[in-house]
Design a protein around this motif. Sequence first.
Motif, PDB file in Angstrom:
ATOM      1  N   MET A   1       0.829  -1.196   0.000  1.00 13.00           N
ATOM      2  CA  MET A   1       0.000   0.000   0.000  1.00 13.00           C
ATOM      3  C   MET A   1       0.864   1.247   0.000  1.00 13.00           C
ATOM      4  N   THR A   2       2.111   1.061  -0.325  1.00  9.38           N
ATOM      5  CA  THR A   2       3.013   2.193  -0.298  1.00  9.38           C
ATOM      6  C   THR A   2       2.758   3.155  -1.436  1.00  9.38           C
ATOM      7  N   ASP A   3       3.304   4.340  -1.307  1.00  8.75           N
ATOM      8  CA  ASP A   3       3.143   5.361  -2.331  1.00  8.75           C
ATOM      9  C   ASP A   3       3.943   4.980  -3.564  1.00  8.75           C
ATOM     10  N   PRO A   4       3.310   4.805  -4.737  1.00  9.64           N
ATOM     11  CA  PRO A   4       4.032   4.414  -5.941  1.00  9.64           C
ATOM     12  C   PRO A   4       5.031   5.458  -6.418  1.00  9.64           C
ATOM     13  N   GLN A   5       5.045   6.655  -5.810  1.00 11.00           N
ATOM     14  CA  GLN A   5       6.036   7.639  -6.220  1.00 11.00           C
ATOM     15  C   GLN A   5       7.424   7.280  -5.724  1.00 11.00           C
ATOM     16  N   ASP A   6       7.490   6.387  -4.719  1.00 11.72           N
ATOM     17  CA  ASP A   6       8.781   5.974  -4.199  1.00 11.72           C
ATOM     18  C   ASP A   6       9.538   5.231  -5.290  1.00 11.72           C
ATOM     19  N   THR A   7      10.689   5.743  -5.684  1.00 15.87           N
ATOM     20  CA  THR A   7      11.430   5.153  -6.806  1.00 15.87           C
ATOM     21  C   THR A   7      12.699   4.451  -6.351  1.00 15.87           C
ATOM     22  N   THR A   8      12.772   4.126  -5.061  1.00 11.65           N
ATOM     23  CA  THR A   8      13.988   3.511  -4.542  1.00 11.65           C
ATOM     24  C   THR A   8      14.401   2.297  -5.336  1.00 11.65           C
ATOM     25  N   GLN A  96      -3.030   5.444   7.484  1.00 14.64           N
ATOM     26  CA  GLN A  96      -2.372   6.748   7.455  1.00 14.64           C
ATOM     27  C   GLN A  96      -1.472   6.875   6.227  1.00 14.64           C
ATOM     28  N   GLU A  97      -0.776   5.798   5.890  1.00 16.85           N
ATOM     29  CA  GLU A  97       0.051   5.797   4.682  1.00 16.85           C
ATOM     30  C   GLU A  97      -0.813   6.031   3.447  1.00 16.85           C
ATOM     31  N   ILE A  98      -1.926   5.318   3.391  1.00 13.69           N
ATOM     32  CA  ILE A  98      -2.821   5.437   2.236  1.00 13.69           C
ATOM     33  C   ILE A  98      -3.353   6.859   2.127  1.00 13.69           C
ATOM     34  N   GLU A 100      -2.164   9.667   3.280  1.00 21.44           N
ATOM     35  CA  GLU A 100      -1.120  10.621   2.905  1.00 21.44           C
ATOM     36  C   GLU A 100      -0.857  10.593   1.406  1.00 21.44           C
ATOM     37  N   SER A 101      -0.889   9.415   0.814  1.00 19.73           N
ATOM     38  CA  SER A 101      -0.619   9.305  -0.624  1.00 19.73           C
ATOM     39  C   SER A 101      -1.774   9.842  -1.464  1.00 19.73           C
ATOM     40  N   LEU A 102      -2.990   9.847  -0.891  1.00 14.81           N
ATOM     41  CA  LEU A 102      -4.158  10.289  -1.645  1.00 14.81           C
ATOM     42  C   LEU A 102      -4.411  11.790  -1.534  1.00 14.81           C
ATOM     43  N   VAL A 103      -3.988  12.380  -0.436  1.00 19.16           N
ATOM     44  CA  VAL A 103      -4.310  13.798  -0.228  1.00 19.16           C
ATOM     45  C   VAL A 103      -3.207  14.737  -0.705  1.00 19.16           C
ATOM     46  N   VAL A 104      -1.991  14.220  -0.905  1.00 19.19           N
ATOM     47  CA  VAL A 104      -0.931  15.093  -1.414  1.00 19.19           C
ATOM     48  C   VAL A 104      -1.319  15.569  -2.814  1.00 19.19           C
ATOM     49  N   LEU A 159     -11.056  -8.523   5.614  1.00 22.37           N
ATOM     50  CA  LEU A 159     -10.783  -7.580   6.694  1.00 22.37           C
ATOM     51  C   LEU A 159      -9.985  -6.382   6.189  1.00 22.37           C
ATOM     52  N   LEU A 160      -8.968  -6.628   5.389  1.00 28.05           N
ATOM     53  CA  LEU A 160      -8.131  -5.545   4.883  1.00 28.05           C
ATOM     54  C   LEU A 160      -8.923  -4.597   3.990  1.00 28.05           C
ATOM     55  N   ILE A 161      -9.781  -5.153   3.162  1.00 25.88           N
ATOM     56  CA  ILE A 161     -10.606  -4.307   2.293  1.00 25.88           C
ATOM     57  C   ILE A 161     -11.554  -3.459   3.131  1.00 25.88           C
ATOM     58  N   ALA A 162     -12.157  -4.073   4.152  1.00 25.53           N
ATOM     59  CA  ALA A 162     -13.074  -3.325   5.011  1.00 25.53           C
ATOM     60  C   ALA A 162     -12.358  -2.194   5.745  1.00 25.53           C
ATOM     61  N   ALA A 163     -11.121  -2.429   6.134  1.00 29.20           N
ATOM     62  CA  ALA A 163     -10.373  -1.422   6.886  1.00 29.20           C
ATOM     63  C   ALA A 163      -9.927  -0.257   6.014  1.00 29.20           C
ATOM     64  N   THR A 164      -9.569  -0.534   4.779  1.00 27.94           N
ATOM     65  CA  THR A 164      -9.006   0.517   3.921  1.00 27.94           C
ATOM     66  C   THR A 164     -10.032   1.194   3.022  1.00 27.94           C
ATOM     67  N   ALA A 165     -11.139   0.528   2.742  1.00 27.09           N
ATOM     68  CA  ALA A 165     -12.116   1.063   1.790  1.00 27.09           C
ATOM     69  C   ALA A 165     -12.668   2.441   2.156  1.00 27.09           C
ATOM     70  N   PRO A 166     -12.929   2.745   3.435  1.00 29.75           N
ATOM     71  CA  PRO A 166     -13.477   4.066   3.748  1.00 29.75           C
ATOM     72  C   PRO A 166     -12.612   5.228   3.268  1.00 29.75           C
ATOM     73  N   LEU A 167     -11.309   5.047   3.244  1.00 24.32           N
ATOM     74  CA  LEU A 167     -10.437   6.134   2.792  1.00 24.32           C
ATOM     75  C   LEU A 167     -10.631   6.409   1.302  1.00 24.32           C
ATOM     76  N   TYR A 168     -10.701   5.353   0.516  1.00 25.70           N
ATOM     77  CA  TYR A 168     -10.908   5.539  -0.923  1.00 25.70           C
ATOM     78  C   TYR A 168     -12.309   6.093  -1.189  1.00 25.70           C
ATOM     79  N   HIS A 169     -13.276   5.641  -0.406  1.00 26.31           N
ATOM     80  CA  HIS A 169     -14.643   6.122  -0.603  1.00 26.31           C
ATOM     81  C   HIS A 169     -14.729   7.622  -0.304  1.00 26.31           C
ATOM     82  N   GLU A 170     -14.181   8.041   0.811  1.00 23.45           N
ATOM     83  CA  GLU A 170     -14.274   9.446   1.215  1.00 23.45           C
ATOM     84  C   GLU A 170     -13.427  10.350   0.324  1.00 23.45           C
ATOM     85  N   ILE A 171     -12.181   9.960   0.097  1.00 19.84           N
ATOM     86  CA  ILE A 171     -11.235  10.865  -0.579  1.00 19.84           C
ATOM     87  C   ILE A 171     -11.362  10.792  -2.092  1.00 19.84           C
TER      88      ILE A 171
END
Length: 207
Positions: A1-8, A96-98, A100-104, A159-171
């Motif tokens: 779920m990391t930010d795909p901008q990371d080019t390490t 929180q990681e998710i 941050e990547s969506l609101v920048v 469980l993971l989808i249920a936990a993360t889905a609200p962020l994508y729905h709202e943002i």
Amino acid sequence: MTDPQDTTSDRRPGGRTARVRAQVLDAVRAELAESGHEGLTMEGVATRAGVHRATVYRRWRDVAGLLVDVIDAAGEVDWQPPDTGSLRGDLTALNQEIQESLVVRPSFPLALMAASFQSEQAARAQTRLWADRYAQCEILVERAVDRSELPEDTDARSLLIAATAPLYHEIVLLRAEPDAQLPKRAAEAAALAAAAGAFPGRNEENP
């Protein structure tokens, strides 16, 4: 779920070929973030990357090829899921990681999601990336089961989808203003539901 901008991961040894790839993929990310899929062109990427356009055409062929490679590169990043010592803590940190990547702004993940709707190849690559990320995060649920926080038959993906889905729905869908408390609230709600047995594993009786 990391930010795909990371080019390490793009900057590993490999001579000129690796350097050119890193330059081009950095240019794709920048072009997508600034102009979206509609503004992404082979010529624009070549100019920004400082690479001859013939090189870009020869290796990536078209815009779809660029999109697929930039998504694949995101999957190569050496990212590890959070490990805070509790399921609620892990899910909160993940959310929180998710967020941050969506609101920048500009948000590269949002631009990439939009682009995947315009290219079947990119859509398939993004599906692979999401599947890999969720598979990586299943360790959060496994650790929670080992700590007796969850029933043994808890379905990690659900469980993971249920936990993360609200962020994508709202943002993403509702375009709501960022809520600093949303990552924690969504994580706690999913953790409570899971502890109560809301995400049983799939079997013959529960297909």
